[in-house]
Scaffold this motif. Structure first.
Motif, PDB file in Angstrom:
ATOM      1  N   THR A 304      38.442 -36.857  32.674  1.00 22.64           N
ATOM      2  CA  THR A 304      38.373 -38.201  32.106  1.00 22.64           C
ATOM      3  C   THR A 304      37.781 -39.186  33.105  1.00 22.64           C
ATOM      4  OG1 THR A 304      40.329 -37.745  30.742  1.00 22.64           O
ATOM      5  CG2 THR A 304      39.708 -40.051  31.032  1.00 22.64           C
ATOM      6  N   MET A 305      38.231 -39.107  34.355  1.00 22.68           N
ATOM      7  CA  MET A 305      37.691 -39.994  35.386  1.00 22.68           C
ATOM      8  C   MET A 305      36.182 -39.803  35.537  1.00 22.68           C
ATOM      9  SD  MET A 305      40.217 -41.815  36.481  1.00 22.68           S
ATOM     10  CE  MET A 305      42.006 -41.844  36.735  1.00 22.68           C
ATOM     11  N   GLU A 306      35.752 -38.554  35.532  1.00 26.06           N
ATOM     12  CA  GLU A 306      34.325 -38.261  35.676  1.00 26.06           C
ATOM     13  C   GLU A 306      33.541 -38.743  34.464  1.00 26.06           C
ATOM     14  OE1 GLU A 306      34.453 -34.074  36.259  1.00 26.06           O
ATOM     15  OE2 GLU A 306      35.366 -34.211  38.257  1.00 26.06           O
ATOM     16  N   THR A 307      34.111 -38.579  33.277  1.00 26.89           N
ATOM     17  CA  THR A 307      33.460 -39.031  32.051  1.00 26.89           C
ATOM     18  C   THR A 307      33.278 -40.544  32.051  1.00 26.89           C
ATOM     19  OG1 THR A 307      34.411 -37.190  30.800  1.00 26.89           O
ATOM     20  CG2 THR A 307      33.623 -39.063  29.528  1.00 26.89           C
ATOM     21  N   LEU A 308      34.246 -41.246  32.641  1.00 27.16           N
ATOM     22  CA  LEU A 308      34.175 -42.710  32.727  1.00 27.16           C
ATOM     23  C   LEU A 308      33.229 -43.172  33.829  1.00 27.16           C
ATOM     24  CD1 LEU A 308      37.974 -43.564  32.262  1.00 27.16           C
ATOM     25  CD2 LEU A 308      36.126 -44.093  30.662  1.00 27.16           C
ATOM     26  N   GLY A 309      32.718 -42.234  34.623  1.00 27.53           N
ATOM     27  CA  GLY A 309      31.803 -42.590  35.705  1.00 27.53           C
ATOM     28  C   GLY A 309      32.506 -43.001  36.981  1.00 27.53           C
ATOM     29  N   TYR A 310      33.802 -42.676  37.086  1.00 24.33           N
ATOM     30  CA  TYR A 310      34.575 -43.018  38.284  1.00 24.33           C
ATOM     31  C   TYR A 310      34.390 -41.897  39.320  1.00 24.33           C
ATOM     32  CZ  TYR A 310      37.051 -46.299  35.133  1.00 24.33           C
ATOM     33  OH  TYR A 310      37.378 -47.289  34.241  1.00 24.33           O
ATOM     34  N   THR A 311      33.278 -41.916  39.992  1.00 28.36           N
ATOM     35  CA  THR A 311      32.941 -40.845  40.937  1.00 28.36           C
ATOM     36  C   THR A 311      33.826 -40.855  42.178  1.00 28.36           C
ATOM     37  OG1 THR A 311      31.281 -42.260  41.997  1.00 28.36           O
ATOM     38  CG2 THR A 311      30.540 -40.836  40.190  1.00 28.36           C
ATOM     39  N   ASN A 312      34.513 -41.946  42.412  1.00 33.45           N
ATOM     40  CA  ASN A 312      35.357 -42.081  43.604  1.00 33.45           C
ATOM     41  C   ASN A 312      36.849 -42.019  43.283  1.00 33.45           C
ATOM     42  OD1 ASN A 312      35.067 -44.544  42.227  1.00 33.45           O
ATOM     43  ND2 ASN A 312      35.542 -45.750  44.050  1.00 33.45           N
ATOM     44  N   VAL A 313      37.205 -41.418  42.151  1.00 34.28           N
ATOM     45  CA  VAL A 313      38.605 -41.281  41.759  1.00 34.28           C
ATOM     46  C   VAL A 313      38.948 -39.791  41.642  1.00 34.28           C
ATOM     47  CG1 VAL A 313      40.374 -41.812  40.054  1.00 34.28           C
ATOM     48  CG2 VAL A 313      38.577 -43.480  40.543  1.00 34.28           C
ATOM     49  N   PHE A 314      40.036 -39.385  42.309  1.00 35.76           N
ATOM     50  CA  PHE A 314      40.416 -37.979  42.374  1.00 35.76           C
ATOM     51  C   PHE A 314      41.889 -37.807  41.976  1.00 35.76           C
ATOM     52  CE2 PHE A 314      37.004 -38.888  45.276  1.00 35.76           C
ATOM     53  CZ  PHE A 314      36.113 -37.835  45.117  1.00 35.76           C
ATOM     54  N   ILE A 315      42.177 -36.681  41.316  1.00 34.19           N
ATOM     55  CA  ILE A 315      43.526 -36.374  40.859  1.00 34.19           C
ATOM     56  C   ILE A 315      44.096 -35.228  41.687  1.00 34.19           C
ATOM     57  CG2 ILE A 315      44.976 -35.684  38.920  1.00 34.19           C
ATOM     58  CD1 ILE A 315      43.632 -38.403  38.529  1.00 34.19           C
ATOM     59  N   GLY A 316      45.305 -35.416  42.236  1.00 34.01           N
ATOM     60  CA  GLY A 316      45.983 -34.377  42.998  1.00 34.01           C
ATOM     61  C   GLY A 316      47.413 -34.223  42.526  1.00 34.01           C
ATOM     62  N   THR A 317      48.099 -33.201  43.018  1.00 33.70           N
ATOM     63  CA  THR A 317      49.508 -32.987  42.658  1.00 33.70           C
ATOM     64  C   THR A 317      50.307 -32.506  43.862  1.00 33.70           C
ATOM     65  OG1 THR A 317      49.249 -30.661  42.003  1.00 33.70           O
ATOM     66  CG2 THR A 317      48.868 -32.322  40.303  1.00 33.70           C
ATOM     67  N   VAL A 318      51.563 -32.904  43.915  1.00 32.28           N
ATOM     68  CA  VAL A 318      52.464 -32.482  44.990  1.00 32.28           C
ATOM     69  C   VAL A 318      52.606 -30.961  45.011  1.00 32.28           C
ATOM     70  CG1 VAL A 318      54.816 -32.622  45.900  1.00 32.28           C
ATOM     71  CG2 VAL A 318      53.780 -34.637  44.845  1.00 32.28           C
ATOM     72  N   GLU A 319      52.763 -30.370  43.844  1.00 34.46           N
ATOM     73  CA  GLU A 319      53.007 -28.938  43.742  1.00 34.46           C
ATOM     74  C   GLU A 319      51.743 -28.098  43.870  1.00 34.46           C
ATOM     75  OE1 GLU A 319      55.981 -27.639  43.610  1.00 34.46           O
ATOM     76  OE2 GLU A 319      57.023 -29.561  43.483  1.00 34.46           O
ATOM     77  N   GLY A 320      50.572 -28.754  43.848  1.00 33.68           N
ATOM     78  CA  GLY A 320      49.333 -28.001  43.918  1.00 33.68           C
ATOM     79  C   GLY A 320      49.110 -27.131  42.691  1.00 33.68           C
ATOM     80  N   GLU A 321      49.581 -27.596  41.545  1.00 33.69           N
ATOM     81  CA  GLU A 321      49.417 -26.889  40.270  1.00 33.69           C
ATOM     82  C   GLU A 321      48.773 -27.848  39.284  1.00 33.69           C
ATOM     83  OE1 GLU A 321      50.525 -23.782  39.207  1.00 33.69           O
ATOM     84  OE2 GLU A 321      51.907 -23.116  40.744  1.00 33.69           O
ATOM     85  N   PRO A 322      47.516 -27.648  38.894  1.00 34.53           N
ATOM     86  CA  PRO A 322      46.596 -26.550  39.192  1.00 34.53           C
ATOM     87  C   PRO A 322      46.185 -26.503  40.679  1.00 34.53           C
ATOM     88  CG  PRO A 322      45.855 -27.831  37.289  1.00 34.53           C
ATOM     89  CD  PRO A 322      46.939 -28.616  37.939  1.00 34.53           C
ATOM     90  N   GLU A 323      45.620 -25.353  41.095  1.00 37.65           N
ATOM     91  CA  GLU A 323      45.319 -25.128  42.503  1.00 37.65           C
ATOM     92  C   GLU A 323      44.346 -26.144  43.083  1.00 37.65           C
ATOM     93  OE1 GLU A 323      44.083 -21.151  43.172  1.00 37.65           O
ATOM     94  OE2 GLU A 323      45.963 -20.254  42.500  1.00 37.65           O
ATOM     95  N   ASP A 324      43.369 -26.569  42.293  1.00 35.88           N
ATOM     96  CA  ASP A 324      42.369 -27.493  42.833  1.00 35.88           C
ATOM     97  C   ASP A 324      42.890 -28.920  42.947  1.00 35.88           C
ATOM     98  OD1 ASP A 324      42.432 -28.122  40.151  1.00 35.88           O
ATOM     99  OD2 ASP A 324      40.259 -28.315  39.946  1.00 35.88           O
ATOM    100  N   THR A 325      44.209 -29.110  42.671  1.00 34.83           N
ATOM    101  CA  THR A 325      44.803 -30.437  42.837  1.00 34.83           C
ATOM    102  C   THR A 325      45.693 -30.504  44.087  1.00 34.83           C
ATOM    103  OG1 THR A 325      46.711 -29.869  41.434  1.00 34.83           O
ATOM    104  CG2 THR A 325      44.794 -30.866  40.357  1.00 34.83           C
ATOM    105  N   SER A 326      45.705 -29.438  44.882  1.00 37.29           N
ATOM    106  CA  SER A 326      46.498 -29.449  46.112  1.00 37.29           C
ATOM    107  C   SER A 326      45.935 -30.478  47.082  1.00 37.29           C
ATOM    108  CB  SER A 326      46.494 -28.071  46.772  1.00 37.29           C
ATOM    109  OG  SER A 326      45.200 -27.776  47.285  1.00 37.29           O
ATOM    110  N   CYS A 327      46.747 -30.902  48.022  1.00 34.93           N
ATOM    111  CA  CYS A 327      46.305 -31.902  48.992  1.00 34.93           C
ATOM    112  C   CYS A 327      45.072 -31.421  49.748  1.00 34.93           C
ATOM    113  CB  CYS A 327      47.437 -32.227  49.971  1.00 34.93           C
ATOM    114  SG  CYS A 327      47.071 -33.587  51.091  1.00 34.93           S
ATOM    115  N   GLU A 328      45.104 -30.167  50.202  1.00 33.88           N
ATOM    116  CA  GLU A 328      43.971 -29.622  50.956  1.00 33.88           C
ATOM    117  C   GLU A 328      42.694 -29.637  50.116  1.00 33.88           C
ATOM    118  OE1 GLU A 328      46.811 -28.187  50.403  1.00 33.88           O
ATOM    119  OE2 GLU A 328      47.798 -27.765  52.316  1.00 33.88           O
ATOM    120  N   ALA A 329      42.810 -29.263  48.842  1.00 40.79           N
ATOM    121  CA  ALA A 329      41.640 -29.228  47.968  1.00 40.79           C
ATOM    122  C   ALA A 329      41.086 -30.621  47.727  1.00 40.79           C
ATOM    123  CB  ALA A 329      42.013 -28.565  46.633  1.00 40.79           C
TER     124      ALA A 329
END
Length: 410
Positions: A304-329
């Protein structure tokens, strides 16, 4: 998720959550059997105190309190919960400042009673009787952070009460661990789900609506009460229905994305998200994460962020679930995108323990510490604020409540 409606007596229950998920709460199911040891532990402290050194006496007193805290750090209420909460607080208050620093147990530490999270007197547990025929029950995991509970959970409840003056807004938490914490520390009693539903039955409520938090568990419990009401409606959660994959987004997710980004951008002092991007600033929203199938909602929020053109907005999660939302990722994503400034903000209705500790804490594994340790950003800042205090988010809950009410009216 489709709305659930039973026709017999109507009851409107709304839960403060974002996902249609049975997301696991952050706590444990430790046995409350420790409470049975309370009297023997206290006796040991008293009988040993005379012959013990001052250091040993301090340690025994601190251990007694730690045991009492561990006894109420449980996910099930029992017949002794009220007494156990009271005993733990009285024992804590009897400690010296030096003894309080020694409190350490399986889940106990000095912050359990000692951390200042704001004035609980500003909150309203909304556990009154005399509900009337129409009840709007706001269900959430809950938080022991008083200021956040007032701004976020109470903020949503107040908005709903103003929008629906003919309905009585009531509260329930799904985390007994948090209910016990608030009761022991602040003497504020908040209903769990069963208490809240029993209260509705006892008050002769005819119309009740429930919304999303711990969704599977909530529906299972509601099934036990369907014969008590003319009708029960379950409203949509904040992010709406969960699609099949990361590419499926909806109007609710788009509205949330716009609302939270606008608030973060404004708080950071920018005119809009494009100006922030031009200045090299990225916004990272940290959600909880879940192993439940609803985890795809986080990927959908990124889409959704990408569709809105928010190239500088990223989604992460504490649990790293999904994997690409981990802090390291997420750190790698921000670094590869070329942004040099980072603003961390919770993607959670309440800015509680996760926001204050996992995101903005001093420990080396907090997101703030990890982003700084990456040593590739000029600045890393945090905004500790829950979604619940944002006006546009409150309006989404109001809209979802209206849809549920309409479903009861046919």
């Amino acid at each position: 998720m489709s709305k659930l409606t039973w026709k017999k007596t109507a009851a409107l229950v709304m839960a403060v959550t974002m996902l249609t998920t049975a997301a696991a709460g952050c706590g444990n199911n430790a046995s409350s059997s420790a409470s049975s040891e309370e009297s023997s532990t206290s006796s040991t402290v008293e009988s040993s105190a005379a012959s013990a050194t001052e250091e040993e006496t301090d340690e025994m007193a601190a251990k007694n309190v730690a045991d009492l805290i561990d006894a109420i750090y449980v996910q099930e209420r029992n017949d002794n919960t009220d007494e156990e909460c009271k005993a733990a607080k009285e024992a804590w208050d009897a400690l010296t400042d030096a003894q309080k620093e020694l409190v350490e147990g399986d889940n106990a530490d000095p912050d359990y009673f000692g951390r200042d999270t704001g004035d609980a007197a500003q909150d309203d547990p909304r556990n009154e009787d005399e509900i009337g025929e129409n009840e709007l029950l706001v269900v959430s995991f809950g938080t022991s952070f008083n200021d956040s509970r007032v701004k976020d959970i109470k903020g949503i409840e107040d908005a709903l009460q103003e929008a629906y003056p003919d309905w009585s807004v009531r509260r329930a938490f799904t985390a007994q661990i948090i209910i016990n914490h608030v009761q022991a520390r602040d003497d504020e009693k908040i209903d769990n789900m069963q208490q809240a539903l029993d209260r509705a039955v006892a008050n002769g409520v005819k119309n009740l609506v429930m919304h999303g938090a711990e969704y599977d568990e909530m529906n299972e419990l509601l099934d036990q009460y369907k014969d008590k009401f003319e009708g029960i409606a379950v409203a949509e959660p904040l992010l709406g229905e969960v699609g099949d994959d990361a590419t499926v987004i909806n109007a609710d997710k788009e509205a949330v994305a716009k609302a939270i980004t606008a608030e973060a951008v404004k708080t950071a002092g920018y005119d809009d998200v494009a100006a922030a991007a031009e200045d090299g600033t990225a916004f990272v929203f940290m959600g909880h994460g879940t192993a439940h199938v609803a985890k795809v909602s986080y990927s959908q929020m990124q889409t959704t962020m990408e569709t809105l053109g928010y190239t500088n907005v990223f989604i992460g999660t504490v649990e790293g679930e999904p994997e690409d939302t981990s802090c390291e990722a997420v750190i790698e994503k921000v670094k590869e995108a070329g942004f040099t400034k980072v603003v961390l903000r919770p993607l959670m209705v309440v800015a509680g323990d996760h926001a204050n500790n996992d995101m903005a804490g001093d420990d080396e594994d907090s997101w703030l510490s990890q982003f700084k340790a990456a040593d590739c950003f000029d600045s890393v800042d945090t905004q500790i604020a829950g979604l619940g205090e944002i006006g546009d988010i409150q309006q989404l809950y109001i809209d979802h409540a209206q849809a549920a009410i309409d479903s009861l009216n046919g």
